[in-house]
Write a protein that holds these residues in place. Structure first.
Motif, PDB file in Angstrom:
ATOM      1  N   SER A  45       0.772  -1.205  -0.133  1.00 55.45           N
ATOM      2  CA  SER A  45      -0.107  -0.037  -0.062  1.00 55.45           C
ATOM      3  C   SER A  45       0.853   1.470  -0.211  1.00 55.45           C
ATOM      4  O   SER A  45       2.320   0.771   0.173  1.00 55.45           O
ATOM      5  CB  SER A  45      -1.270   0.025   1.409  1.00 55.45           C
ATOM      6  OG  SER A  45       0.063   0.063   3.053  1.00 55.45           O
ATOM      7  N   VAL A  46       0.164   2.409  -1.071  1.00 55.86           N
ATOM      8  CA  VAL A  46       0.938   3.500  -0.825  1.00 55.86           C
ATOM      9  C   VAL A  46      -0.375   4.796  -0.957  1.00 55.86           C
ATOM     10  O   VAL A  46      -1.764   4.188  -0.815  1.00 55.86           O
ATOM     11  CB  VAL A  46       1.688   4.159  -2.017  1.00 55.86           C
ATOM     12  CG1 VAL A  46       0.796   3.759  -3.628  1.00 55.86           C
ATOM     13  CG2 VAL A  46       2.145   4.558  -1.672  1.00 55.86           C
ATOM     14  N   ARG A  47      -0.259   6.049   0.114  1.00 55.76           N
ATOM     15  CA  ARG A  47      -0.738   7.075   0.010  1.00 55.76           C
ATOM     16  C   ARG A  47       0.029   8.031  -1.008  1.00 55.76           C
ATOM     17  O   ARG A  47       1.167   8.269  -0.454  1.00 55.76           O
ATOM     18  CB  ARG A  47      -0.880   7.117   1.739  1.00 55.76           C
ATOM     19  CG  ARG A  47      -2.446   8.428   1.502  1.00 55.76           C
ATOM     20  CD  ARG A  47      -2.557   8.640   3.634  1.00 55.76           C
ATOM     21  NE  ARG A  47      -1.092   9.207   4.130  1.00 55.76           N
ATOM     22  CZ  ARG A  47      -1.204  10.687   4.230  1.00 55.76           C
ATOM     23  NH1 ARG A  47      -2.121  10.993   3.269  1.00 55.76           N
ATOM     24  NH2 ARG A  47      -0.257  11.068   4.851  1.00 55.76           N
ATOM     25  N   ILE A  48      -1.123   8.568  -1.301  1.00 57.32           N
ATOM     26  CA  ILE A  48      -1.071   9.994  -2.354  1.00 57.32           C
ATOM     27  C   ILE A  48      -1.159  11.478  -1.321  1.00 57.32           C
ATOM     28  O   ILE A  48      -2.090  11.315  -1.136  1.00 57.32           O
ATOM     29  CB  ILE A  48      -2.027   9.835  -2.975  1.00 57.32           C
ATOM     30  CG1 ILE A  48      -1.146   9.441  -4.476  1.00 57.32           C
ATOM     31  CG2 ILE A  48      -1.801  11.395  -4.092  1.00 57.32           C
ATOM     32  CD1 ILE A  48      -2.744   8.930  -5.573  1.00 57.32           C
ATOM     33  N   ALA A  49      -0.134  11.868  -1.004  1.00 59.05           N
ATOM     34  CA  ALA A  49       0.086  12.740  -0.168  1.00 59.05           C
ATOM     35  C   ALA A  49       0.523  13.880  -0.565  1.00 59.05           C
ATOM     36  O   ALA A  49       2.248  14.225  -0.226  1.00 59.05           O
ATOM     37  CB  ALA A  49       1.146  12.185   0.944  1.00 59.05           C
ATOM     38  N   PRO A  50      -0.171  14.538  -1.334  1.00 59.12           N
ATOM     39  CA  PRO A  50       0.858  16.243  -1.659  1.00 59.12           C
ATOM     40  C   PRO A  50       1.109  17.155  -0.991  1.00 59.12           C
ATOM     41  O   PRO A  50       0.965  16.957   0.147  1.00 59.12           O
ATOM     42  CB  PRO A  50      -0.777  16.892  -3.277  1.00 59.12           C
ATOM     43  CG  PRO A  50      -1.750  15.753  -3.355  1.00 59.12           C
ATOM     44  CD  PRO A  50      -1.625  14.203  -2.036  1.00 59.12           C
ATOM     45  N   GLY A  51       2.805  17.277  -1.263  1.00 57.06           N
ATOM     46  CA  GLY A  51       3.471  18.622  -0.504  1.00 57.06           C
ATOM     47  C   GLY A  51       4.188  17.743   0.994  1.00 57.06           C
ATOM     48  O   GLY A  51       4.885  18.362   1.273  1.00 57.06           O
ATOM     49  N   LEU A  52       3.738  16.236   0.693  1.00 57.35           N
ATOM     50  CA  LEU A  52       4.630  15.880   2.269  1.00 57.35           C
ATOM     51  C   LEU A  52       6.376  15.816   1.740  1.00 57.35           C
ATOM     52  O   LEU A  52       6.970  15.977   3.094  1.00 57.35           O
ATOM     53  CB  LEU A  52       4.219  13.932   1.171  1.00 57.35           C
ATOM     54  CG  LEU A  52       4.901  12.844   2.618  1.00 57.35           C
ATOM     55  CD1 LEU A  52       4.460  13.698   3.749  1.00 57.35           C
ATOM     56  CD2 LEU A  52       4.131  11.653   2.763  1.00 57.35           C
ATOM     57  N   GLY A 187      -4.372  10.756  -9.672  1.00 54.79           N
ATOM     58  CA  GLY A 187      -5.515  10.662  -9.472  1.00 54.79           C
ATOM     59  C   GLY A 187      -5.841  10.401  -7.699  1.00 54.79           C
ATOM     60  O   GLY A 187      -6.600  10.691  -7.341  1.00 54.79           O
ATOM     61  N   ASP A 188      -5.189   8.668  -8.408  1.00 53.26           N
ATOM     62  CA  ASP A 188      -5.222   7.446  -6.811  1.00 53.26           C
ATOM     63  C   ASP A 188      -4.415   6.438  -7.184  1.00 53.26           C
ATOM     64  O   ASP A 188      -3.765   6.318  -8.007  1.00 53.26           O
ATOM     65  CB  ASP A 188      -7.134   6.944  -6.728  1.00 53.26           C
ATOM     66  CG  ASP A 188      -7.363   6.832  -8.522  1.00 53.26           C
ATOM     67  OD1 ASP A 188      -6.151   6.358  -8.951  1.00 53.26           O
ATOM     68  OD2 ASP A 188      -8.349   6.480  -9.287  1.00 53.26           O
ATOM     69  N   VAL A 189      -4.797   6.109  -6.041  1.00 56.17           N
ATOM     70  CA  VAL A 189      -3.538   4.630  -6.171  1.00 56.17           C
ATOM     71  C   VAL A 189      -3.827   3.782  -7.171  1.00 56.17           C
ATOM     72  O   VAL A 189      -2.808   3.284  -7.933  1.00 56.17           O
ATOM     73  CB  VAL A 189      -3.330   3.496  -5.111  1.00 56.17           C
ATOM     74  CG1 VAL A 189      -2.283   2.864  -4.604  1.00 56.17           C
ATOM     75  CG2 VAL A 189      -3.506   4.530  -3.697  1.00 56.17           C
ATOM     76  N   THR A 190      -4.775   3.266  -7.804  1.00 55.01           N
ATOM     77  CA  THR A 190      -5.274   2.846  -9.010  1.00 55.01           C
ATOM     78  C   THR A 190      -4.372   3.131 -10.325  1.00 55.01           C
ATOM     79  O   THR A 190      -3.535   2.514 -11.059  1.00 55.01           O
ATOM     80  CB  THR A 190      -6.174   2.117  -9.445  1.00 55.01           C
ATOM     81  OG1 THR A 190      -6.776   1.581  -7.754  1.00 55.01           O
ATOM     82  CG2 THR A 190      -6.682   1.611 -10.386  1.00 55.01           C
TER      83      THR A 190
END
Length: 220
Positions: A45-52, A187-190
């Motif tokens: 799993s991964v999370r999209i976190a703009p600005g991280l 846009g998303d993980v997929t």
């Protein structure tokens, strides 16, 4: 990292000239070729976190199969052992195994502490070069340039396809790197996983390119 891994694949051609560039790309980028499939299967799993981080919008939450050091050592043994069983060339097998391991070591430099040593309750490592965009880009482009220099020194074009094919490959890799760094986040993980699967196009391109270039020491 992205460009730097492909730089390792390019540079490894000088150490293993009988191995196709496509195979060297598979080894150097193996962890990130495996990772999107594991994302799609729900294993990692991964999370999209703009600005991280500057230029890096991803928080890697769980990826012990593709990116724990113990698993990477296993993948390196699998690829190098498989190649040795097929080709019976120990030196080439060692280069492939080292290329697989290089991926984890380079990731160690840039990642925030999220790289496990082994699956399970492992310490998480990372030197966090991603916190500095100039440092990250310098590492990517310097390592890529070194690898490309070794590759061009070890091979020469057989024809126009071999001459311009490498130019196109380099241009595409640089465009992808800049897009990953400065473009909008997925846009998303997929969508991320499927776009990452497109790296196989680069592998196929490398196999094709290898047919249009030859090792310089074979010129005679």
């Amino acid at each position: 990292m992205f460009l730097a891994h492909f730089g390792v694949g390019l540079g490894a051609k000088a150490a293993a000239p009988r191995v196709s560039l496509g195979t060297l790309f598979v080894a150097a980028q193996f962890l990130d070729l495996l990772w999107p499939t594991l994302l799609l299967l729900g294993v990692e799993s991964v999370r999209i976190a703009p600005g991280l981080t500057p230029g890096q919008p991803l928080q890697f939450e769980h990826y012990p199969v593709s990116h724990s050091l113990l698993a990477v050592l296993g993948w390196a043994l699998l690829l190098s052992g498989g190649h040795y069983a097929w080709r019976r060339r120990g030196g080439d097998a060692l280069v492939l195994g080292a290329a697989v391991l290089s991926h984890w070591l380079l990731d160690l430099l840039v990642h925030y502490p999220d790289l496990p040593l082994y699956p399970g309750s492992s310490p998480l490592l990372g030197f966090a070069w991603w916190s500095s965009l100039p440092l990250t880009l310098a590492a990517e482009f310097v390592l890529f340039a070194l690898g490309l220099t070794f590759y061009l020194g070890a091979t020469r074009a057989r024809d126009a396809a071999g001459r311009w094919g490498v130019v196109g490959l380099v241009a595409l890799l640089v465009i992808i790197q800049l897009s990953n760094t400065f473009g909008p986040p997925p846009g998303d993980v997929t969508a991320l996983a499927w776009s990452a699967q497109a790296q196989w196009i680069l592998v196929v391109w490398a196999y094709w390119l290898d047919r249009h270039r030859q090792v310089r020491r074979d010129d005679a």
